[in-house]
Design a protein around this motif. Structure first.
Motif, PDB file in Angstrom:
ATOM      1  N   HIS A   7       0.485   4.781   1.611  1.00 53.81           N
ATOM      2  CA  HIS A   7      -0.392   3.640   1.906  1.00 53.81           C
ATOM      3  C   HIS A   7       0.429   2.468   2.441  1.00 53.81           C
ATOM      4  N   HIS A   9       0.742  -0.425   5.716  1.00 52.39           N
ATOM      5  CA  HIS A   9       0.067  -1.098   6.837  1.00 52.39           C
ATOM      6  C   HIS A   9       1.077  -1.560   7.883  1.00 52.39           C
ATOM      7  N   HIS A  40      -5.299  -0.020   8.828  1.00 54.74           N
ATOM      8  CA  HIS A  40      -6.760  -0.078   8.825  1.00 54.74           C
ATOM      9  C   HIS A  40      -7.321   0.438  10.151  1.00 54.74           C
ATOM     10  N   GLU A  82      -6.152   4.324   7.274  1.00 53.45           N
ATOM     11  CA  GLU A  82      -7.067   4.013   6.170  1.00 53.45           C
ATOM     12  C   GLU A  82      -8.445   3.830   6.808  1.00 53.45           C
ATOM     13  N   ASP A 224       0.010   0.273  -0.942  1.00 48.44           N
ATOM     14  CA  ASP A 224      -0.874  -0.549  -0.094  1.00 48.44           C
ATOM     15  C   ASP A 224      -0.051  -1.718   0.457  1.00 48.44           C
ATOM     16  N   HIS A 226       1.794  -4.420   2.664  1.00 47.20           N
ATOM     17  CA  HIS A 226       1.506  -5.253   3.838  1.00 47.20           C
ATOM     18  C   HIS A 226       2.703  -6.121   4.200  1.00 47.20           C
TER      19      HIS A 226
END
Ligand SMILES: [Zn+2]
Ligand SMILES: [Zn+2]
Length: 269
Positions: A7, A9, A40, A82, A224, A226
């Protein structure tokens, strides 16, 4: 630090920092062996600040594939996304499903133009969220459920509706052999705060994982991430793990996600 993170980004989404290469370099420095990019998903209608623009998709693909090749002796890189279950965006979702190594489901709205999952406030919203997760799994769109308990981010109490939601998600996870994620992103990064019934992180929520543990659902830890610098710290992983302490969750850290994805893609419809 984790050896595997699916996960990840990139700054294309509009709310992440750093270059693609910085994510790779920081991951290598942190000892990550398998790194999956899952920015995303973009749809034809722009959503600035939340997802990359539609015309950035090719650059995303090319950049990650070039890094995969460049650093192949140091780290295994996979290209994913995602995605959300949005039936009206199926043309693009199908394309991503076919072209990418894997997809994780991070349902952020109840429909393409619908309510944000961060603002759910009734049983009906919870039910429609789980319905979408179920349909995504049933149609073979995704390979794990990111932040399954994201609905609880602002929801004031862990009530019967929440528990019923956790039970349904657990059953879906088991029926489709779909791992659920222990998310180390915003929910823990923002810290604990006071809800009507307790002080907790927005997510993960212990009572959800109590149900997942009871039903022996496979759990994957997802950063996740970032900000590439966050590979350097275990603070957010430790926070997420503290939520599920003592529950005996079935954490799977050697899950071959791309292999599972290759199988699911055959069932995709
Ligand atoms: Zn994001
Ligand atoms: Zn994410």
């Amino acid at each position: 630090m984790l050896k595997t993170n699916w996960h990840t980004h990139t700054k294309r989404c509009g709310h992440a920092k750093g270059t693609d290469e910085e994510y790779v370099l920081e991951a290598i420095a942190a000892g990550v062996k398998t790194l999956g990019f899952s920015d995303h998903a973009c749809y034809k209608e722009p959503d600035p600040g939340l997802r990359m623009n539609y015309d950035q998709y090719d650059d995303y693909k090319q950049s990650i594939l070039a890094l995969k090749e460049k650093y192949k002796d140091q780290i295994n890189i996979y290209l994913g996304m995602e995605v959300e279950y949005y039936p009206d965006q199926w043309e693009d979702l199908s394309r991503y499903r076919k072209e990418l190594d894997y997809c994780i489901l991070g349902q952020h709205k109840l429909s393409f133009h619908g309510k944000s999952v961060y603002r759910v406030d009734c049983e009906e919203d919870f039910r429609s969220y789980v319905d979408m997760v179920e349909l995504a799994c049933d149609r073979g769109l995704c390979d794990y459920i990111a932040h399954p308990d994201v609905l609880m981010f602002r929801y004031p109490v862990v009530d019967g509706t929440a528990i019923e939601t956790a039970e349904r998600l657990a059953d879906i996870s088991n029926r489709y052999q779909m791992p659920v994620e222990l998310n180390c992103g915003s929910g823990v990064i923002y810290g604990k705060h006071q809800f009507d019934d307790c002080i907790r992180y927005g997510y993960p929520v212990r009572q959800f994982f109590e149900v997942f543990a009871k039903k022996k659902c496979p759990v994957i830890i997802g950063l996740d991430i970032h900000d590439p610098k966050n590979f350097r710290t275990d603070i957010y992983i430790d926070r997420a793990l503290s939520v599920i302490e003592g529950l005996g969750c079935n954490i799977i850290d050697d899950y071959d996600l791309p292999a599972a994805a290759a199988e699911r893609k055959k069932l995709f419809r």
